[in-house]
Design an enzyme around this catalytic site. Structure first.
Site, PDB file in Angstrom:
ATOM      1  N   SER A 160     -74.144 -17.860  25.797  1.00 26.15           N
ATOM      2  CA  SER A 160     -73.388 -17.871  26.864  1.00 26.15           C
ATOM      3  C   SER A 160     -72.807 -16.382  27.226  1.00 26.15           C
ATOM      4  O   SER A 160     -72.843 -16.056  26.229  1.00 26.15           O
ATOM      5  CB  SER A 160     -72.052 -18.816  26.454  1.00 26.15           C
ATOM      6  OG  SER A 160     -71.272 -18.070  27.637  1.00 26.15           O
ATOM      7  N   TYR A 173     -64.766 -21.618  21.533  1.00 27.77           N
ATOM      8  CA  TYR A 173     -66.532 -21.929  22.286  1.00 27.77           C
ATOM      9  C   TYR A 173     -66.492 -20.523  22.312  1.00 27.77           C
ATOM     10  O   TYR A 173     -68.131 -20.024  21.976  1.00 27.77           O
ATOM     11  CB  TYR A 173     -67.080 -22.532  23.588  1.00 27.77           C
ATOM     12  CG  TYR A 173     -67.973 -22.292  24.718  1.00 27.77           C
ATOM     13  CD1 TYR A 173     -68.556 -23.320  24.279  1.00 27.77           C
ATOM     14  CD2 TYR A 173     -68.135 -21.220  25.277  1.00 27.77           C
ATOM     15  CE1 TYR A 173     -69.949 -23.233  25.202  1.00 27.77           C
ATOM     16  CE2 TYR A 173     -69.176 -21.379  26.309  1.00 27.77           C
ATOM     17  CZ  TYR A 173     -70.252 -22.166  25.971  1.00 27.77           C
ATOM     18  OH  TYR A 173     -71.742 -22.499  26.856  1.00 27.77           O
TER      19      TYR A 173
HETATM   20  N1  LIG Z   1     -72.789 -24.958  32.188  1.00 31.35           N
HETATM   21  C1  LIG Z   1     -72.988 -23.232  32.260  1.00 31.35           C
HETATM   22  O1  LIG Z   1     -72.326 -23.299  32.851  1.00 31.35           O
HETATM   23  C2  LIG Z   1     -73.130 -22.710  31.686  1.00 31.35           C
HETATM   24  C3  LIG Z   1     -73.012 -21.457  31.075  1.00 31.35           C
HETATM   25  C4  LIG Z   1     -73.098 -20.787  29.526  1.00 31.35           C
HETATM   26  C5  LIG Z   1     -73.868 -21.890  28.972  1.00 31.35           C
HETATM   27  N2  LIG Z   1     -74.126 -22.980  28.616  1.00 31.35           N
HETATM   28  C6  LIG Z   1     -74.443 -23.350  27.995  1.00 31.35           C
HETATM   29  O2  LIG Z   1     -76.086 -24.369  28.274  1.00 31.35           O
HETATM   30  C7  LIG Z   1     -76.415 -25.151  27.609  1.00 31.35           C
HETATM   31  C8  LIG Z   1     -76.138 -26.392  28.254  1.00 31.35           C
HETATM   32  O3  LIG Z   1     -75.295 -26.298  29.259  1.00 31.35           O
HETATM   33  P1  LIG Z   1     -74.720 -27.850  29.979  1.00 31.35           P
HETATM   34  O4  LIG Z   1     -74.829 -27.585  31.178  1.00 31.35           O
HETATM   35  O5  LIG Z   1     -76.224 -28.288  30.829  1.00 31.35           O
HETATM   36  O6  LIG Z   1     -74.479 -29.144  29.649  1.00 31.35           O
HETATM   37  P2  LIG Z   1     -74.461 -30.166  29.569  1.00 31.35           P
HETATM   38  O7  LIG Z   1     -74.140 -30.859  31.395  1.00 31.35           O
HETATM   39  O8  LIG Z   1     -72.089 -31.231  29.097  1.00 31.35           O
HETATM   40  O9  LIG Z   1     -74.615 -30.924  28.953  1.00 31.35           O
HETATM   41  C9  LIG Z   1     -75.019 -30.768  27.919  1.00 31.35           C
HETATM   42  C10 LIG Z   1     -75.445 -32.248  26.311  1.00 31.35           C
HETATM   43  O10 LIG Z   1     -75.919 -31.196  25.514  1.00 31.35           O
HETATM   44  C11 LIG Z   1     -75.903 -33.169  24.681  1.00 31.35           C
HETATM   45  N3  LIG Z   1     -74.665 -33.157  23.777  1.00 31.35           N
HETATM   46  C12 LIG Z   1     -73.753 -32.763  23.041  1.00 31.35           C
HETATM   47  N4  LIG Z   1     -73.252 -33.184  22.276  1.00 31.35           N
HETATM   48  C13 LIG Z   1     -74.317 -33.333  21.172  1.00 31.35           C
HETATM   49  C14 LIG Z   1     -74.764 -33.043  20.123  1.00 31.35           C
HETATM   50  N5  LIG Z   1     -74.243 -33.253  19.211  1.00 31.35           N
HETATM   51  N6  LIG Z   1     -75.565 -33.948  19.362  1.00 31.35           N
HETATM   52  C15 LIG Z   1     -77.158 -33.747  20.805  1.00 31.35           C
HETATM   53  N7  LIG Z   1     -76.657 -33.995  22.267  1.00 31.35           N
HETATM   54  C16 LIG Z   1     -75.269 -32.961  22.597  1.00 31.35           C
HETATM   55  C17 LIG Z   1     -74.767 -33.963  25.813  1.00 31.35           C
HETATM   56  O11 LIG Z   1     -75.647 -35.095  25.614  1.00 31.35           O
HETATM   57  P3  LIG Z   1     -74.016 -36.321  25.750  1.00 31.35           P
HETATM   58  O12 LIG Z   1     -74.365 -37.583  27.194  1.00 31.35           O
HETATM   59  O13 LIG Z   1     -73.600 -37.362  24.906  1.00 31.35           O
HETATM   60  O14 LIG Z   1     -72.708 -36.107  26.067  1.00 31.35           O
HETATM   61  C18 LIG Z   1     -75.630 -33.609  27.297  1.00 31.35           C
HETATM   62  O15 LIG Z   1     -76.485 -34.215  28.080  1.00 31.35           O
HETATM   63  C19 LIG Z   1     -74.877 -25.300  26.350  1.00 31.35           C
HETATM   64  O16 LIG Z   1     -75.062 -25.107  25.102  1.00 31.35           O
HETATM   65  C20 LIG Z   1     -73.986 -24.607  27.031  1.00 31.35           C
HETATM   66  O17 LIG Z   1     -73.124 -24.240  26.316  1.00 31.35           O
HETATM   67  C21 LIG Z   1     -73.847 -23.962  29.895  1.00 31.35           C
END
Ligand SMILES: NC(=O)c1ccc[n+]([C@@H]2O[C@H](COP(=O)([O-])OP(=O)(O)OC[C@H]3O[C@@H](n4cnc5c(N)ncnc54)[C@H](OP(=O)(O)O)[C@@H]3O)[C@@H](O)[C@H]2O)c1
Length: 277
Positions: A160, A173
């Site tokens: 991130s 985070y």
């Molecule tokens: N979105 C952004 O702007 C952004 C920016 C920088 C980095 N990121 C990183 O990119 C990655 C994906 O982000 P996203 O925005 O797509 O997030 P998201 O939509 O919240 O998706 C996260 C997914 O991970 C699953 N998850 C959470 N905890 C888990 C666990 N303990 N075991 C297995 N699965 C788990 C969740 O499942 P559930 O349905 O069970 O909750 C969800 O499907 C993350 O690592 C995040 O930190 C995101």
């Protein structure tokens, strides 16, 4: 579409999420067999249906990324269904509000309703570390065993912007994603003699479920914080998941990035490069 990932087995954790479901769709369209790993099942089962209906190869597997036994059980099933894992994408991650402060700066007179540094909930800070750091390390420990001694294998972590310079308020985070960068470099060196490449992508600010309340108010207008983010993003917009697809494909495709390991690529509209002046 060019099937550059044909015959590759790719395990994607967090595959039910906004970003990683797009990665999984893209990998499947490029010919990979994609193991969709997620804590909850609904979204990955729907994704499996969607992709198989298109004639692509994908299968849903429920596991918590901080549960070593669940990962081992899922690994056995993936081997049976698809074969050994060539590529692991550690996408599961996220934040918890109680691991943030309510204020950017500690001041003498703070609104009593806002969480100060001294009110931070340590269980939440640990929880965020577990999810982002251990949740990257444990799947790597499980799936990298398939990669030893085989060609064209790699691991892609999802970091991130908060990993380079911590974001105000976001204590747990930011530190956990900094640890993911450090782990990426450690693993890259450790597995270099085995030819297993380990890299990361560091998304900037994307408009997703995870940060919706940070970016928009209840009426859907930009918050003060999101205006600040856009002012710090030279390209002047939030990312969309498609902005990441080239980078997450390049980093796992051995023909394109076979000599690239230990890098963390920002995909951020210039946020990381910009000093603000
Ligand atoms: N979105 C952004 O702007 C952004 C920016 C920088 C980095 N990121 C990183 O990119 C990655 C994906 O982000 P996203 O925005 O797509 O997030 P998201 O939509 O919240 O998706 C996260 C997914 O991970 C699953 N998850 C959470 N905890 C888990 C666990 N303990 N075991 C297995 N699965 C788990 C969740 O499942 P559930 O349905 O069970 O909750 C969800 O499907 C993350 O690592 C995040 O930190 C995101």
């Amino acid at each position: 579409m060019n099937r550059v990932l044909e015959h590759k087995v790719i395990a994607v954790t967090g595959a039910g999420g906004v970003l990683c479901s797009e990665f999984a769709r893209h990998y499947a369209a490029l010919g990979a067999k994609v193991a969709l790993i997620n804590r909850s099942t609904e979204k990955i089962e729907a994704l499996e249906k969607e992709l198989t209906a298109l004639g692509l190869q994908a299968k849903a597997y429920q596991a918590n990324v901080i549960d070593a036994e669940a990962l081992a059980a899922v690994h056995t099933r993936i081997r049976k269904d698809f074969g050994q894992v060539d590529i692991l994408v550690n996408g599961a991650g996220g934040n918890m509000a109680a691991a943030n402060t309510g204020n950017e700066y500690h001041e003498k007179a703070l609104a009593p309703s806002l969480r100060t540094f001294f009110d931070l909930d340590m269980d939440s800070v640990s929880g965020v570390f577990e999810l982002n750091f251990l949740g990257t390390l444990l799947p790597t420990k499980e799936f990298a065993s398939d990669m030893v001694g085989r060609e064209g294998c790699s691991i892609l972590n999802v970091s991130s912007m908060s990993s380079y310079k911590p974001l105000t308020k976001v204590l747990g985070y930011s530190a956990a994603k900094a640890a993911v960068n450090n782990l990426t470099q450690w693993l890259a060196v450790h597995f270099s003699h085995m030819g297993i490449r380990v890299n990361a992508v560091a998304p900037g600010f994307f408009s997703t479920k995870q940060n919706k309340t940070l970016l928009y108010d209840e009426e859907g207008n930009l918050t003060e914080r999101s205006r600040k983010i856009l002012a710090g993003t030279p390209m002047g917009r939030f990312g969309v998941p498609e902005d990441l697809l080239g980078t997450v494909t390049y980093l796992v495709d051995p023909k394109a990035s076979g000599f690239v390991t230990g890098v963390i690529i920002p995909v951020d509209g210039g946020f990381n490069a910009y000093s603000g002046v």
